[in-house]
Design a protein around this motif. Structure first.
Motif, mmCIF file in Angstrom:
data_model
loop_
_atom_site.group_PDB
_atom_site.id
_atom_site.type_symbol
_atom_site.label_atom_id
_atom_site.label_comp_id
_atom_site.label_asym_id
_atom_site.label_seq_id
_atom_site.Cartn_x
_atom_site.Cartn_y
_atom_site.Cartn_z
ATOM 1 N N THR A 5 -2.699 -2.481 0.880
ATOM 2 C CA THR A 5 -4.315 -2.609 0.484
ATOM 3 C C THR A 5 -4.713 -3.938 0.163
ATOM 4 O O THR A 5 -4.162 -4.524 -0.872
ATOM 5 C CB THR A 5 -4.709 -1.420 -0.304
ATOM 6 O OG1 THR A 5 -4.220 -0.028 0.373
ATOM 7 C CG2 THR A 5 -6.420 -1.519 0.004
ATOM 8 N N VAL A 11 -13.698 0.551 0.799
ATOM 9 C CA VAL A 11 -13.293 1.978 0.704
ATOM 10 C C VAL A 11 -14.285 2.815 1.247
ATOM 11 O O VAL A 11 -15.536 2.625 1.060
ATOM 12 C CB VAL A 11 -12.801 2.227 -0.852
ATOM 13 C CG1 VAL A 11 -12.433 3.833 -1.008
ATOM 14 C CG2 VAL A 11 -11.915 1.323 -1.421
ATOM 15 N N SER A 70 -14.305 8.440 -2.361
ATOM 16 C CA SER A 70 -13.278 7.414 -2.193
ATOM 17 C C SER A 70 -11.829 7.961 -2.622
ATOM 18 O O SER A 70 -10.815 7.851 -2.094
ATOM 19 C CB SER A 70 -13.574 6.195 -2.861
ATOM 20 O OG SER A 70 -13.654 6.648 -4.569
ATOM 21 N N ALA A 73 -10.517 10.106 0.099
ATOM 22 C CA ALA A 73 -10.304 9.226 1.236
ATOM 23 C C ALA A 73 -8.779 8.640 0.841
ATOM 24 O O ALA A 73 -7.796 8.612 1.701
ATOM 25 C CB ALA A 73 -11.062 8.051 1.596
ATOM 26 N N GLY A 74 -8.521 8.537 -0.525
ATOM 27 C CA GLY A 74 -7.130 8.036 -1.212
ATOM 28 C C GLY A 74 -6.279 9.149 -0.950
ATOM 29 O O GLY A 74 -5.084 8.912 -0.566
ATOM 30 N N ARG A 76 -6.371 11.457 1.301
ATOM 31 C CA ARG A 76 -5.753 11.851 2.907
ATOM 32 C C ARG A 76 -4.818 10.662 3.153
ATOM 33 O O ARG A 76 -3.849 10.878 4.003
ATOM 34 C CB ARG A 76 -7.067 11.696 3.559
ATOM 35 C CG ARG A 76 -7.897 12.931 3.899
ATOM 36 C CD ARG A 76 -9.021 12.743 4.742
ATOM 37 N NE ARG A 76 -9.976 12.146 3.815
ATOM 38 C CZ ARG A 76 -11.161 12.036 3.757
ATOM 39 N NH1 ARG A 76 -11.924 12.092 5.092
ATOM 40 N NH2 ARG A 76 -12.000 11.359 2.970
ATOM 41 N N GLN A 77 -5.210 9.433 2.917
ATOM 42 C CA GLN A 77 -4.132 8.347 3.161
ATOM 43 C C GLN A 77 -3.019 8.672 2.413
ATOM 44 O O GLN A 77 -1.822 8.151 3.058
ATOM 45 C CB GLN A 77 -4.860 6.896 2.509
ATOM 46 C CG GLN A 77 -4.296 5.667 3.069
ATOM 47 C CD GLN A 77 -4.734 4.440 2.577
ATOM 48 O OE1 GLN A 77 -5.566 4.541 1.547
ATOM 49 N NE2 GLN A 77 -4.422 3.281 2.975
ATOM 50 N N ALA A 80 -1.158 11.049 4.523
ATOM 51 C CA ALA A 80 -0.593 10.397 5.799
ATOM 52 C C ALA A 80 0.614 9.461 5.818
ATOM 53 O O ALA A 80 1.289 9.440 6.780
ATOM 54 C CB ALA A 80 -1.642 9.792 6.451
ATOM 55 N N GLY A 81 0.676 9.073 4.581
ATOM 56 C CA GLY A 81 1.760 8.133 4.385
ATOM 57 C C GLY A 81 3.126 8.550 4.016
ATOM 58 O O GLY A 81 4.101 8.014 3.960
#
Length: 82
Positions: A5, A11, A70, A73-74, A76-77, A80-81
């Motif tokens: 990032t 964000v 935010s 979103a973090g 979710r990220q 996914a990682g």
């Protein structure tokens, strides 16, 4: 290993936090202007000016919503990682 990032990347809740901060400071200024005549003993402002003071609360809620957005979103990220 470095984080991928970038420090200047946007964000999802970033704009909402900034807008909330602006609205909060406008409300804080309105609060100071509204309370000043009461402390100085001059004629108070009309009632609707006290409504402008509520912009502090609105800005605080906007910034809080941006932070929650935010965080979501973090998460979710991060999911996914995996």
């Amino acid at each position: 290993m470095r984080d991928k990032t970038q420090t200047n990347s946007a964000v999802p809740g970033d704009r909402l936090v900034r807008a909330g901060a602006v609205v909060f400071f406008i409300g804080a200024l309105a609060t100071l202007v509204t309370v000043a005549p009461l402390l100085l003993g001059t004629t108070p402002f009309p009632t609707y000016m006290f409504g402008l003071s509520m912009l502090m609360a609105v800005g605080f809620l906007m910034a809080g919503a941006g932070v929650l957005r935010s965080v979501a979103a973090g998460r979710r990220q991060a999911r996914a990682g995996r």
